[in-house]
Enzyme design. Structure first.
Site, short mmCIF file in Angstrom:
data_model
loop_
_atom_site.label_atom_id
_atom_site.label_comp_id
_atom_site.label_asym_id
_atom_site.label_seq_id
_atom_site.Cartn_x
_atom_site.Cartn_y
_atom_site.Cartn_z
N ASN A 1 0.88 -1.17 0.00
CA ASN A 1 0.00 0.00 0.00
C ASN A 1 0.92 1.22 0.00
OD1 ASN A 1 -1.79 2.03 0.62
ND2 ASN A 1 -2.60 1.06 2.47
N HIS B 1 -12.17 4.30 -0.04
CA HIS B 1 -12.11 3.41 1.13
C HIS B 1 -12.80 2.07 0.86
CE1 HIS B 1 -11.47 7.18 3.75
NE2 HIS B 1 -10.32 6.51 3.68
N ARG C 1 -7.59 17.08 5.38
CA ARG C 1 -8.43 17.42 4.22
C ARG C 1 -9.74 18.04 4.69
NH1 ARG C 1 -8.34 11.62 1.57
NH2 ARG C 1 -6.78 11.05 3.12
N ARG D 1 -2.65 -2.07 -3.30
CA ARG D 1 -3.78 -1.16 -3.16
C ARG D 1 -3.58 -0.03 -4.15
NH1 ARG D 1 -5.53 2.05 2.30
NH2 ARG D 1 -7.45 2.88 1.47
N GLU E 1 -7.65 -3.89 5.65
CA GLU E 1 -7.59 -3.73 4.20
C GLU E 1 -6.56 -4.68 3.58
OE1 GLU E 1 -7.06 0.25 5.38
OE2 GLU E 1 -8.55 1.02 3.98
#
Ligand code: ADP
Length: 406
Positions: free
Chosen positions: A8, A179, A239, A91, A377
């Site tokens: 990732n 996500h 963000r 990913r 994940e």
């Protein structure tokens, strides 16, 4: 097939996992992270199955993703002699409008994924650089891409579009949602552990450094808070979350800010960091407990409550809420505030269970079950890699074409 490596890649980080494929379900035997890639303070850390440190050191020689992967490879060879890496799962943030599942990667298909870099300029180029480096370092392994957008690709059209002239939709200006690997994990987990709830209406709140919410029916995405980019929806560590597009026009036209300056502001200087003036880290903000940090946390919770209500309306009611991600899994304060006075929606928290971050944190009488489920994940990537590799027709990369969904 014996082992899968999951990767990732971020702009200056590389999270990795080593999974054994001996049983039906991939088993993590090592997970770790290289961070601050390209700086003299680059750092590599990894732990084994039992949480023991395998490495925890800084290195001046980790100058790019290639050298970061070299360090990971050295570590694997040193600590786990004899493992064969059959597959590397990546990913990749953006799969574009068509990819609704994992795909095999070749040099050509990787090049094709560069088309989506303008949609996710702060993530996609680094994901692709990581995959290129892995192809060089693991030339005999099958390479697989798992997209953050894939989980949402079959959501209804009204959740896929903006109210712009249709030619913008056709050029790819759509609500993709992100996500997806986390939502995929939660959906799978619920199918196994709470099948009745899984078949109903569920909102998953992935609250981490990046944050979003997804409304699901029968485990499938119906709507999510993130849209075209990873900026929309909830406020995040750095963000801004949802923003009136007029603000961007004002900053450009009246304040003379360039696209690069606005990018820096919206992606790196806003959210919890910008509002608190202290940190992007929820734990730090909770501990500081100043007027500014309280305001930042209040806004975070306010937006999450608003999104929860909106998604419940989209789903036509609610059967379960699942909290996940670093904040969702650990902050009892945030969960309590988001769920406060939500009796009208059928949500009633059990304060003790919430304080313990128990698996179920709602009362027995609560009509909506509220749960805390740690996401994974990496396991989703490892499962996809195992599934592709176990299908013999998929094991020769040279025969494969881009977009061959499993
Ligand atoms: P990423 O999106 O980078 O994967 P994580 O899912 O790891 O992020 O979430 C990181 C966030 O989780 C940080 O804001 C961190 O402060 C928060 N967090 C972790 N543990 C706690 C805790 N015990 N209490 C409050 N916040 C926490």
């Amino acid at each position: 097939m014996t082992h899968v490596v999951t990767l990732n890649s971020g702009s200056s980080s590389l999270k990795f996992g080593l999974f054994s494929m001996q049983g039906d379900e991939p088993e993590a035997i090592c997970t770790g992270e290289v961070d601050r890639i390209g700086s003299p303070a680059a750092h590599i850390q990894a732990t084994d199955l039992d949480g023991r440190d395998l490495i925890d050191e800084t290195s001046e020689t980790i100058v790019d993703h290639h050298s970061a992967l070299d360090h990971v490879l050295d570590l694997v060879v040193r600590q786990f002699p004899g493992v064969t890496i059959s597959a590397v799962g990546h990913r990749i943030v953006h799969g574009g409008p068509d990819n609704d599942g994992p795909v095999l990667l070749t040099r050509d298909s990787l090049k094709d994924l560069e088309r989506f870099s303008p949609f996710a300029p702060l993530h996609q180029p680094f994901n692709i650089a990581g995959a290129r480096a892995a192809m060089e370092r693991f030339p005999d392994a099958v390479q697989i891409a798992c997209f953050d957008t894939a989980f949402h690709r079959n959501h209804p059209w009204v959740n896929d579009t903006f109210a712009l002239p249709t030619e913008y939709y056709d050029m790819g200006v759509r609500r993709y949602g992100f996500h997806g690997l986390s939502y995929d994990y939660i959906s799978n987990h619920m199918a196994k552990t709470a099948p009745l709830l899984h078949s109903g209406r569920v909102i998953v709140a992935h609250l981490g450094n990046g944050a979003s919410m997804c409304g699901m029916i029968s485990g499938r995405s119906v709507g999510s808070s993130m849209g075209f980019s990873a900026l929309d929806g909830l406020p995040m560590g750095t963000r801004c979350g949802q923003l009136d597009p007029g603000v961007v026009l004002y900053l450009m036209e009246q304040k003379g800010m360039s696209a690069a300056q606005i990018t820096q502001l919206l992606y790196r200087e806003s959210g919890l960091l910008g509002m608190s003036g202290l940190s992007n880290d929820m734990r730090t903000l909770e501990e500081a407990d100043t007027p500014a940090t309280r305001k930042a946390i209040s806004y975070f919770n306010f937006r999450a409550r608003r999104e929860l209500g909106a998604l419940a309306a989209v789903l036509g009611g609610l059967d379960a809420v699942v909290f996940t991600g670093g904040i969702g899994e650990n902050s009892s304060l945030v969960r309590e505030r988001i769920c406060a006075d939500m009796g009208w929606l059928g949500i009633e928290l059990d304060p003790d269970a919430n304080a313990d971050s128990a698996r179920v944190i709602s009362t027995q009488l609560s009509r909506v079950q509220v749960m805390v489920v740690p996401t994974n994940e990496e396991l989703v990537i490892a499962r996809a890699a195992a599934q592709i590799c176990r299908s013999p027709s998929n094991c020769s990369v040279s025969e494969l074409e881009f977009s061959s969904h499993i």
